[in-house]
Design an enzyme around this catalytic site. Structure first.
Site, PDB file in Angstrom:
ATOM      1  N   ARG A   1     -45.059  14.023 -44.331  1.00 16.59           N
ATOM      2  CA  ARG A   1     -44.599  13.712 -42.993  1.00 16.59           C
ATOM      3  C   ARG A   1     -43.356  14.151 -42.560  1.00 16.59           C
ATOM      4  NH1 ARG A   1     -48.026   8.343 -40.847  1.00 16.59           N
ATOM      5  NH2 ARG A   1     -50.131   9.629 -40.602  1.00 16.59           N
TER       6      ARG A   1
ATOM      7  N   LYS B   1     -68.503   5.949 -38.938  1.00 20.64           N
ATOM      8  CA  LYS B   1     -69.236   5.444 -38.104  1.00 20.64           C
ATOM      9  C   LYS B   1     -69.267   6.239 -36.649  1.00 20.64           C
ATOM     10  CE  LYS B   1     -66.928   1.002 -38.559  1.00 20.64           C
ATOM     11  NZ  LYS B   1     -66.487  -0.042 -37.484  1.00 20.64           N
TER      12      LYS B   1
ATOM     13  N   GLY C   1     -57.476  11.193 -41.034  1.00 20.44           N
ATOM     14  CA  GLY C   1     -56.688  10.945 -42.343  1.00 20.44           C
ATOM     15  C   GLY C   1     -57.419  11.056 -43.726  1.00 20.44           C
TER      16      GLY C   1
ATOM     17  N   GLY D   1     -55.948   9.684 -35.159  1.00 24.69           N
ATOM     18  CA  GLY D   1     -56.219   9.172 -34.012  1.00 24.69           C
ATOM     19  C   GLY D   1     -55.886  10.155 -32.735  1.00 24.69           C
TER      20      GLY D   1
HETATM   21  P1  ADP Z   1     -61.498  10.293 -40.988  1.00 22.99           P
HETATM   22  O1  ADP Z   1     -60.384   9.392 -41.510  1.00 22.99           O
HETATM   23  O2  ADP Z   1     -61.177  11.692 -41.600  1.00 22.99           O
HETATM   24  O3  ADP Z   1     -61.428  10.249 -39.556  1.00 22.99           O
HETATM   25  P2  ADP Z   1     -63.398   8.229 -41.068  1.00 22.99           P
HETATM   26  O4  ADP Z   1     -62.429   7.393 -41.379  1.00 22.99           O
HETATM   27  O5  ADP Z   1     -63.956   8.127 -39.949  1.00 22.99           O
HETATM   28  O6  ADP Z   1     -62.646   9.733 -41.556  1.00 22.99           O
HETATM   29  O7  ADP Z   1     -64.364   8.044 -42.462  1.00 22.99           O
HETATM   30  C1  ADP Z   1     -64.030   8.192 -43.757  1.00 22.99           C
HETATM   31  C2  ADP Z   1     -64.797   7.224 -44.433  1.00 22.99           C
HETATM   32  O8  ADP Z   1     -66.144   7.045 -44.343  1.00 22.99           O
HETATM   33  C3  ADP Z   1     -64.705   7.514 -46.144  1.00 22.99           C
HETATM   34  O9  ADP Z   1     -64.021   6.206 -46.607  1.00 22.99           O
HETATM   35  C4  ADP Z   1     -66.068   7.508 -46.679  1.00 22.99           C
HETATM   36  O10 ADP Z   1     -66.156   6.651 -47.859  1.00 22.99           O
HETATM   37  C5  ADP Z   1     -66.935   7.052 -45.671  1.00 22.99           C
HETATM   38  N1  ADP Z   1     -68.231   7.418 -45.686  1.00 22.99           N
HETATM   39  C6  ADP Z   1     -68.616   8.745 -45.618  1.00 22.99           C
HETATM   40  N2  ADP Z   1     -69.838   8.860 -45.686  1.00 22.99           N
HETATM   41  C7  ADP Z   1     -70.313   7.418 -45.834  1.00 22.99           C
HETATM   42  C8  ADP Z   1     -71.702   7.033 -46.397  1.00 22.99           C
HETATM   43  N3  ADP Z   1     -72.570   7.708 -46.279  1.00 22.99           N
HETATM   44  N4  ADP Z   1     -71.727   5.595 -46.480  1.00 22.99           N
HETATM   45  C9  ADP Z   1     -70.512   4.931 -46.217  1.00 22.99           C
HETATM   46  N5  ADP Z   1     -69.372   5.320 -45.971  1.00 22.99           N
HETATM   47  C10 ADP Z   1     -69.094   6.598 -45.790  1.00 22.99           C
HETATM   48 MG    MG Z   2     -60.152   7.196 -41.544  1.00 23.33          MG
END
Ligand code: ADP
Ligand code: MG
Length: 393
Positions: A36, A196, A346, A369
């Site tokens: 960063r 989620k 992230g 975010g």
């Molecule tokens: P980002 O930070 O890129 O926005 P998220 O925080 O929404 O992504 O999601 C990332 C997390 O989702 C990771 O830690 C990953 O392990 C989890 N994940 C992905 N697929 C699954 C799954 N099928 N079941 C449980 N967790 C999952």
């Molecule tokens: Mg995340």
């Protein structure tokens, strides 16, 4: 872009406040990941080359009051090494002593203010506090895209007292992300995954309305699969989001694509037993942790045809090597597609680095975010606060 940037202002001999996102990991008084800090160097170096004196400000962590564990002092050291010139550390971010330090700055000199969040007024967007910050400089450059979705004093209220213009990093984020909303190349493919649905309903809706294809993976796919009537065993599922998933399936029609096969595990663990099954054959007691090879092939085909790609959210639990292949294969497909590609979030950014293809992504967003809220089509306070470019007439 209709917002003013550092290029539109004359900063020679002026004291420029620069809002950055130096919310970096620190251990034993040392910065352990300076990504960063490096990301802001083009803006800082440009301003210094133009003959400005810099007063740099950032938050770090979530302290509620002054706390040495959240001091930006280690950042001053790292920044000084990266800029190749001294960086003075201020004892606070406002007050008479800091004002005297700022007033004494000569062109080419750099002062780093202490953590903005040592004052609760920062997060309260307090105008009085913002005016005390504004007093330190003649104008402000905002390069903290990661904080643009927060109406905080150094980001929003400060614009009531001095002009705020975009730094290069902020400009780049706005340019690429707004392209996704307004004029993406076609076909436009969105890839959405992560843990989620509930975190990302707004983004799914926004991208469903704009993209030609929305490819779903990750934990959120499980809720869609359950909403379609499949049995998903012990998979992560949000029962409270089933209704939303049904509605999105209706709205999305053919544009919304879901896994046809999945990698399942007999436990949530790195050494769990793994099997590939079609989505209609997930046994009780097993859980979906990745998309399967047939799904990867279908998604990769869409990605190959794409001219513009937005990706947020890993396709599986990529932190466990056994369940990382779906995410990594999609990362490679995006890198090889030749499309304009944007990756935000992230964990998604971490996945792209882990897959070794980060240098072949067009734009890696620095704001988790903030990039999601932008893609939802919401107005971000930190962007709204930037001075408008005078209309050309
Ligand atoms: P980002 O930070 O890129 O926005 P998220 O925080 O929404 O992504 O999601 C990332 C997390 O989702 C990771 O830690 C990953 O392990 C989890 N994940 C992905 N697929 C699954 C799954 N099928 N079941 C449980 N967790 C999952
Ligand atoms: Mg995340």
């Amino acid at each position: 872009m209709n917002k003013m940037t550092v290029r539109d202002v004359d900063v020679r001999g002026r004291r420029v406040l620069v809002r950055v996102d130096f919310n970096v990991p620190i251990a034993d008084g040392k910065v352990t990941d300076d990504t960063r800090i490096r990301a802001t160097l083009p803006t800082l170096q440009y301003l210094l080359d133009q003959g400005a004196a810099l007063i740099v400000m950032s938050h770090l962590g979530r302290p509620k009051k002054p706390d040495p564990a959240f001091s930006l002092r280690p950042v001053a050291e790292r920044l000084s090494e990266l800029l190749g010139r001294p960086v003075q550390m201020a004892p606070d971010c406002v007050g008479p002593e800091v004002e005297a330090m700022a007033a004494a700055l000569q062109p080419g000199q750099v002062l780093l203010l202490e953590n903005l969040r040592f004052h609760p007024e920062e997060e309260k967007n307090d105008p009085e506090f913002a005016s005390r910050l504004a007093r330190l400089g003649d104008l402000c450059v905002n390069d903290a895209f990661g904080a643009a979705h927060r109406a905080h004093a150094s980001v929003e209220a400060i614009a009531r007292f001095i002009p705020v213009v975009a730094g290069f990093l902020m400009e780049k984020e706005i340019r690429y992300l707004s392209q996704a909303l307004t004029n993406p190349g076609r076909p436009f493919v969105a890839i959405l995954g992560g843990a989620k649905i509930s975190d990302k309903i707004g983004v799914i809706e926004s991208l469903l309305a704009r993209a030609d294809r929305v490819l779903i993976g990750g934990g959120m796919a499980n809720t869609f699969l359950k909403a379609m009537g499949y049995r998903v065993g012990d998979s992560l599922v949000e029962d409270e989001a089933l209704e939303t998933a049904r509605r999105l399936l209706q709205e999305g029609g053919e544009r919304l694509m879901l896994p046809v096969d999945v990698v399942i595990a007999d436990a949530f663990a790195p050494d769990a037993r793994a099997r590939v099954v079609p989505v209609d054959q997930v046994p009780d007691g097993w859980r979906i942790l990745d998309i399967g090879p047939q799904t990867v092939a279908r998604y990769a085909e869409e990605i190959r045809r794409a001219a513009f790609i937005v990706w947020n959210g890993p396709m599986g639990v990529f932190e466990f090597p056994r369940f990382a292949e779906g995410t990594f294969a999609i990362a490679r497909a995006v890198a090889e597609s030749g499309a304009v590609s944007i990756v935000g979030g992230g964990d998604s950014v971490a996945a792209v680095h882990a897959a070794g293809v980060a240098d072949r992504i067009t734009h890696i967003s620095t704001g988790g975010g903030a990039s999601l809220e932008f893609l939802e089509g919401r107005t971000l306070p930190g962007i709204a606060a930037l001075a408008d470019r005078p209309s050309s007439s």
